[in-house]
Design an enzyme around this catalytic site. Structure first.
Site, short mmCIF file in Angstrom:
data_model
loop_
_atom_site.label_atom_id
_atom_site.label_comp_id
_atom_site.label_asym_id
_atom_site.label_seq_id
_atom_site.Cartn_x
_atom_site.Cartn_y
_atom_site.Cartn_z
N HIS A 162 -80.68 71.49 -32.46
CA HIS A 162 -79.84 70.34 -32.14
C HIS A 162 -79.72 70.21 -30.63
O HIS A 162 -79.63 71.20 -29.92
CB HIS A 162 -78.44 70.54 -32.75
CG HIS A 162 -77.55 69.36 -32.59
ND1 HIS A 162 -77.56 68.30 -33.46
CD2 HIS A 162 -76.65 69.05 -31.63
CE1 HIS A 162 -76.70 67.39 -33.05
NE2 HIS A 162 -76.13 67.82 -31.94
N ASP A 185 -65.29 65.19 -39.63
CA ASP A 185 -65.83 65.11 -38.27
C ASP A 185 -66.22 63.67 -37.95
O ASP A 185 -65.97 63.18 -36.84
CB ASP A 185 -67.04 66.03 -38.12
CG ASP A 185 -67.79 65.75 -36.81
OD1 ASP A 185 -67.18 66.00 -35.75
OD2 ASP A 185 -68.92 65.24 -36.85
N ARG A 198 -62.60 59.80 -31.33
CA ARG A 198 -62.82 60.39 -30.00
C ARG A 198 -63.59 59.42 -29.11
O ARG A 198 -63.32 59.30 -27.92
CB ARG A 198 -63.61 61.71 -30.13
CG ARG A 198 -62.77 62.86 -30.66
CD ARG A 198 -63.65 64.03 -31.04
NE ARG A 198 -64.43 64.53 -29.94
CZ ARG A 198 -65.58 65.18 -30.06
NH1 ARG A 198 -66.09 65.45 -31.25
NH2 ARG A 198 -66.23 65.60 -29.01
N SER A 227 -67.62 70.18 -33.94
CA SER A 227 -68.31 69.00 -34.48
C SER A 227 -69.78 69.30 -34.75
O SER A 227 -70.29 69.04 -35.84
CB SER A 227 -68.15 67.85 -33.46
OG SER A 227 -68.99 66.78 -33.75
N LYS A 285 -71.76 70.49 -38.64
CA LYS A 285 -72.83 69.67 -39.23
C LYS A 285 -74.11 70.49 -39.42
O LYS A 285 -74.83 70.31 -40.39
CB LYS A 285 -73.09 68.44 -38.37
CG LYS A 285 -72.02 67.38 -38.58
CD LYS A 285 -72.23 66.16 -37.75
CE LYS A 285 -72.05 66.46 -36.29
NZ LYS A 285 -71.49 65.46 -35.46
#
Ligand code: URA
Length: 408
Positions: free
Chosen positions: A81, A160, A167, A182, A186
């Site tokens: 990621h 989230d 946010r 967050s 995931k």
């Protein structure tokens, strides 16, 4: 009472698990309104969260939705990621490299929301490419080809998702514990056995300094450990765009040119680094041993052919991928050396061209974007090509491009 919990965080005290459950699950259920959650998020941004609070939040996010498992597909599944960058097409390059080193890859990515497209938008610029494979199709493609690149399946971490949307509009995105919970929730929900995080630092990234990036790295590694998922991080620069192309089809073409050996530079180097870490984790060998495999996969063109194989298996017609014919070339106003290319400004320009979306409803124009002929550190002569803008039509662009490049 919710307001007491908010106040407790505002004065810098640690919340208990019970308090966190009350406020966060209450928000998911619609019992806690946006204004109270925004207020709590702001207090978290200012006062931070302890490690224990960050673990609890990750767990609340994780257990709010589906938790996938690919344990029926043999091999160690390593997910990667990036914390978000301009021109970040590393997934398109890494997945075929890692798959051609014999590691199964199930890469789920998202659409972009913000100035540039996400990996799924880039893939969807290829005519015919399907990102919504069924469970059965995923399994049979991984068995046959070794990798899939798809959109998210199932509903992962809906808490989230709801918090992230808030946010985004309440000035509370850049908090280390919130980002860590967050992203890690995931990745864990996505079924990875091991996780590699590319933490971006610089003007175009959430983390502006190395110190902040290191803190984010530390807490992400701790979260991974807690769930028994080995997590490694790489901290990489995001002050200039990554590579030369920003724009969906342009980025696919750049990924291909890296894999077929026509292009090198910082993007190539980062991909070697990330792929070596993924192969090292997937094969449980040293980074150095993995790097030899990675370089061989590129030099032999196995990774290049693997990318074409993945695209074709998912219905993509790379032979008809096109970019906009309306191109404007921008030349250097002075001679000198490129000191800076502002990632954020390039992202804003490409968004204005239509390559990104600021609301979920907006349509992306796949063929538009920006291609940089010169990178940071290159010399340039006055009048030489700096970059090409791919517009959707001939309408003159109303954008001040003077602050993208700094040439001295
Ligand atoms: N990406 C995410 O998914 N969450 C964050 O908080 C930041 C980047």
């Amino acid at each position: 009472m919710i307001k007491d919990i908010i106040h407790k965080k505002r004065i810098g005290e640690e919340l208990t698990e019970e308090e966190m459950r009350e406020v966060f699950l209450g928000y998911l259920e619609g019992k806690v309104p946006d204004y109270q959650m925004s207020s709590l998020l702001m207090a978290i941004c200012i006062n931070g969260m302890t490690e224990e609070e960050t673990f609890i939040l990750t767990d609340l996010f994780l257990n709010s939705g589906d938790i996938l498992s690919f344990s029926h597909i043999p091999g160690i599944k390593v997910d990667k990621h990036s914390t978000g960058g301009v021109g970040d097409k590393t997934t398109l390059i890494l997945v075929p490299i890692v798959a051609s080193c014999g590691i199964p890859v199930i890469k789920m990515s998202g659409r972009g929301l913000g100035y540039t497209g996400g990996t799924i938008d880039k893939l969807e610029s290829i005519p015919g490419y399907r990102t919504d494979l069924s469970k059965q199709e995923i399994q049979s493609q991984v068995e046959k080809v070794g990798a899939v690149m798809i959109g998210q399946t199932g509903e992962l971490c809906p808490l989230d998702k709801k918090i992230y949307a808030l946010r985004d509009v309440s000035g509370t995105t850049d908090s280390i514990p919130l980002i860590a919970a967050s992203i890690m929730s995931k990745k864990i929900a996505g079924g990875a056995d091991k996780i590699l995080i590319d933490i971006k630092v610089g003007s175009g990234a959430f983390m502006k300094t190395e110190e902040e990036a290191q803190k984010l790295s530390d807490i992400m590694i701790q979260i991974g450990k807690k769930y028994g998922k080995e997590t490694r991080t790489i901290i990489s620069s995001m002050s200039a765009p990554l590579g030369r192309a920003v724009g969906n089809a342009l980025e696919v073409l750049e990924a291909i040119s890296i894999l077929d050996g026509r292009e090198q530079g910082p993007l190539y180097e980062l991909c070697i680094d990330l792929a070596s870490s993924m192969v090292s984790m997937g094969k449980e060998i040293s980074y150095e041993e993995a790097k030899i495999l990675v370089l061989d996969a590129i030099d032999s063109k196995r990774a290049y052919h693997k990318l074409l194989e993945i695209i074709a298996a998912q219905g993509g017609r790379i032979d008809v991928l096109s970019v906009s014919p309306y191109q404007v070339e921008i030349t250097a106003p002075v001679s000198g050396v490129i000191q800076k290319i502002d990632a954020l400004e390039v992202a804003k320009l490409s968004c204005q061209l239509g390559a990104g979306r600021l609301s979920k409803e907006e349509e992306i124009d796949y063929g538009v974007g920006v291609y940089l002929h010169k990178l940071v550190g290159d010399s340039v002569q006055k009048g030489e090509k700096l970059f090409t803008i791919y517009q959707k039509d001939r309408t003159p662009l109303n954008y001040d491009i003077s602050h993208i490049f700094e040439i001295i």
